[in-house]
Structures are given as C-alpha cells and as structure tokens.
Design a protein around this motif. Structure first.
Motif, PDB file in Angstrom:
ATOM      1  N   GLU A  37     -25.690  12.978   2.916  1.00  0.00           N
ATOM      2  CA  GLU A  37     -24.387  13.621   3.121  1.00  0.00           C
ATOM      3  C   GLU A  37     -24.374  15.007   2.478  1.00  0.00           C
ATOM      4  O   GLU A  37     -23.901  15.976   3.061  1.00  0.00           O
ATOM      5  CB  GLU A  37     -23.292  12.724   2.535  1.00  0.00           C
ATOM      6  CG  GLU A  37     -21.885  13.152   2.877  1.00  0.00           C
ATOM      7  CD  GLU A  37     -21.222  13.938   1.771  1.00  0.00           C
ATOM      8  OE1 GLU A  37     -20.240  14.635   2.064  1.00  0.00           O
ATOM      9  OE2 GLU A  37     -21.676  13.865   0.619  1.00  0.00           O
ATOM     10  N   ARG A 130     -19.432  14.141   7.993  1.00  0.00           N
ATOM     11  CA  ARG A 130     -18.203  13.356   7.804  1.00  0.00           C
ATOM     12  C   ARG A 130     -18.426  11.877   8.137  1.00  0.00           C
ATOM     13  O   ARG A 130     -17.896  11.001   7.463  1.00  0.00           O
ATOM     14  CB  ARG A 130     -17.074  13.921   8.659  1.00  0.00           C
ATOM     15  CG  ARG A 130     -16.555  15.240   8.141  1.00  0.00           C
ATOM     16  CD  ARG A 130     -15.432  15.771   8.982  1.00  0.00           C
ATOM     17  NE  ARG A 130     -15.056  17.100   8.539  1.00  0.00           N
ATOM     18  CZ  ARG A 130     -14.373  17.946   9.267  1.00  0.00           C
ATOM     19  NH1 ARG A 130     -13.978  17.608  10.483  1.00  0.00           N
ATOM     20  NH2 ARG A 130     -14.069  19.125   8.792  1.00  0.00           N
ATOM     21  N   ARG A 133     -20.161  10.422   5.359  1.00  0.00           N
ATOM     22  CA  ARG A 133     -19.224  10.251   4.240  1.00  0.00           C
ATOM     23  C   ARG A 133     -18.485   8.918   4.358  1.00  0.00           C
ATOM     24  O   ARG A 133     -18.273   8.224   3.372  1.00  0.00           O
ATOM     25  CB  ARG A 133     -18.245  11.417   4.204  1.00  0.00           C
ATOM     26  CG  ARG A 133     -17.156  11.291   3.162  1.00  0.00           C
ATOM     27  CD  ARG A 133     -17.737  11.104   1.817  1.00  0.00           C
ATOM     28  NE  ARG A 133     -17.468  12.262   1.017  1.00  0.00           N
ATOM     29  CZ  ARG A 133     -17.779  12.355  -0.247  1.00  0.00           C
ATOM     30  NH1 ARG A 133     -18.376  11.361  -0.846  1.00  0.00           N
ATOM     31  NH2 ARG A 133     -17.518  13.415  -0.925  1.00  0.00           N
TER      32      ARG A 133
END
Length: 166
Positions: A37, A130, A133
């Motif tokens: 990430e 994202r 995440r």
C-alpha cells in the motif's frame, strides 16, 4: 510411562506451535499489505507529479521498499528490458510472495501501466492503493481478533490429540 508423558507433551507442544505459526502468518500478511500500500502511494505520486518513466519508477520503488515488495518491483524493472510492460508486471506480481487478494488487485494494473498518460496511470495506482488499504484494514482487524486465539486453539487441539492418543 515416561515415554507416554514425553509423547503427550510433544504432541501438545506441536499443536501450540502450529497455532503460533498461524498467528505469525497473519502478522506477515498484514505487513506485506502495508508495504504494498505504501509503495503504490509513492508510485501514484511519482507518476502524477513527476511523470517518472516506468523503468526508473520500478527501480525507485525497489530501492524504497522492503522485502517482497522490493523484490517485486526489482523483478518488474529487470523484465522491462526484454518484455512489454504488461507481461513484465504480470510476471513480477505473480512471482511475488504477497497475499492472493493483493495479486487480484495488482494484476489489472499491467494493462494500464505504460499504455496511457501518466495522470491516468497515477489515478489507477491510487485506486489500487485504496483497494489495498481496505485489505490492509481487514487484515489488521483479523490479526487483532485472531492472533491470540490461534495459539490457544493450537494448544487445545494438541492437548486433545495427546489425550486421545494416550
């Protein structure tokens, strides 16, 4: 008699060890997702702001990352010398020791990287970041819930097995 007690202790300890290894696997996957990430965030920024060429970007990410993430980007940079971007990326991601869910997120990037403008590539990397995440948050939650349960379960199953055997 002593042999039975020693055998029971070894069976119980092996169950506990299996639980500890399962908990360590959760921690390892969480850390791998964190590194990925972070690397994708850097990649998105580099492409969007500086329009860094992909070979240079992959080398930068390999130097800035750790462990599996570094190896993945180094492999992609090396493969770019002989393969198109999509094939180099695909091979590097498939060979990486990262969770399967992360591979499913990263593999489609190979179709975007190098095939459109830097801004679009940066946006796609940010979207993948994202998604990673979300996986990272789920992995952290799972780790918090189960990292103490797995060793205890392993110990219990080891003890039950020992009782059943002896």
């Amino acid at each position: 008699m002593t042999g039975h007690v020693l055998g029971a202790a070894l069976v119980t300890a092996s169950g506990a060890f299996a639980g500890v290894r399962a908990a360590a696997s959760l921690r390892r996957d969480t850390e791998r997702l964190r590194r990925l990430e972070s690397a994708l965030g850097l990649a998105a920024c580099e492409l969007s702001v500086r329009s860094t060429p992909l070979p240079e970007l992959f080398e930068l990410l390999a130097a800035a990352s750790e462990a599996e993430t570094s190896e993945m980007f180094a492999r992609a940079a090396l493969m770019l010398e002989t393969l198109p971007v999509s094939k180099a990326w695909d091979a590097a991601v498939r060979a990486a020791e990262i969770p399967a869910e992360a591979k499913r997120i990263l593999l489609p990037l190979g179709q975007v990287l190098g095939s459109c403008g830097a801004e679009k590539q940066g946006a796609e990397l940010e979207l993948a970041r994202r998604s990673l995440r979300v996986l990272l948050d789920e992995a952290r939650s799972k780790q918090a819930r189960q990292s103490k349960v797995y060793p205890a379960l392993g110990l219990c199953f080891g003890a039950i097995t020992a009782v059943m055997l002896f």
